[in-house]
Write a protein that holds these residues in place. Sequence first.
Motif, PDB file in Angstrom:
ATOM      1  N   THR A  86       0.827  -1.204   0.000  1.00 23.11           N
ATOM      2  CA  THR A  86       0.000   0.000   0.000  1.00 23.11           C
ATOM      3  C   THR A  86       0.866   1.260   0.000  1.00 23.11           C
ATOM      4  N   GLN A 136     -11.507  -5.235   0.850  1.00 29.84           N
ATOM      5  CA  GLN A 136     -10.369  -4.349   1.052  1.00 29.84           C
ATOM      6  C   GLN A 136     -10.227  -3.387  -0.116  1.00 29.84           C
ATOM      7  N   ASN A 142      -6.779   2.048   4.356  1.00 27.26           N
ATOM      8  CA  ASN A 142      -6.481   0.631   4.510  1.00 27.26           C
ATOM      9  C   ASN A 142      -6.336   0.388   6.005  1.00 27.26           C
TER      10      ASN A 142
END
Length: 346
Positions: A13, A35, A45
């Motif tokens: 991420t 997600q 996240n």
Amino acid sequence: MKVAVLGAGSWGTAIASVVAENGHKTTLWARRREQADEMNQEHRNHRYLQRAILPDTLCATHNLCEAVEGAELIVVAVPSKSVAHVAEDLSACLSSSIPVVAHAVKGFDPDSKMRVSEVLAVRAHIPEEQIAVITGPSHAEEVIAHLPATIVVASKRRLIAETVQDVLMNQYLRVYTNPDVVGAELGGSLKNIIALAVGVADGLGAGDNAKAALMTRGLAEIVRLGLTFGASPLTFAGLSGVGDLIVTCTSIHSRNFRTGRMLGQGKALPEALASIGMAVEGVNSTRIAVELAKKAAVEMPIAQTLHRVLFEQMPLDEAVEALMGRARSHEIEEVAKENLTAEWES
């Protein structure tokens, strides 16, 4: 450039956020639809980077082929145990045009014991000269918060390394290049073993002297094993060696250090891993490194003792005694003997 990042954990991420902020069209692949939806709708996240706000331009998907379609650069950032499976799925998605593939995985494949670049070459049919390694001291929590950091990109081809360097580098993330793929991968994987050991020492209250000794002698073990695979000793003196070792052995962000500390405080390994809730690469790396060292006839006393603690229920007090009670030896390693003076040899 169109970039796909595979793996929506903390580091994947963070990488995707950096690339998107640098102005590239970026797609982040998450294994779970929920997600991906969270990142697209809330730009968060929560599980992996609770406080971070993701760039509006970052797009997430749970469809792997959709993520890599038309990508010029693919970054693999999944746990080492998932690399082989993801690589096979990736192979089915790629057309005849092979993009640049980089990976940011600091571990070994648990079944084949191969380095991640080797797994990508075998399972995803990516030519080795098209593969780069992203490594170095880089906790995702700090990178995504725009705190200053430096990392290294290693590839056999300078053009490939510099392509990835250009995509990642900005005012808060400085990126160096290195031709030593083997050294970069081994440094990033083996330092997690030493971080576990340092964490155990911290949990035991062994003191700063002991932790410094473990880091220093641990680096010697990393170099010894790395040289048998053809790595450059200079690589281990750089960001992917001593740099990553320092941050992983000293930071509260380090899962390996925190796991080791819990072990030192008396928790069992399953309990410690459950508490972390994310991949702790050093556990598997310890098992594999000891096997590789045995085959190569390389001495790795810290890794070997940690292996006995993790997998053979060796009591921690016995582990400390085993390391401190070893036969006397010289600090200068066999690999550096040619640098000894004639007076010393005599």
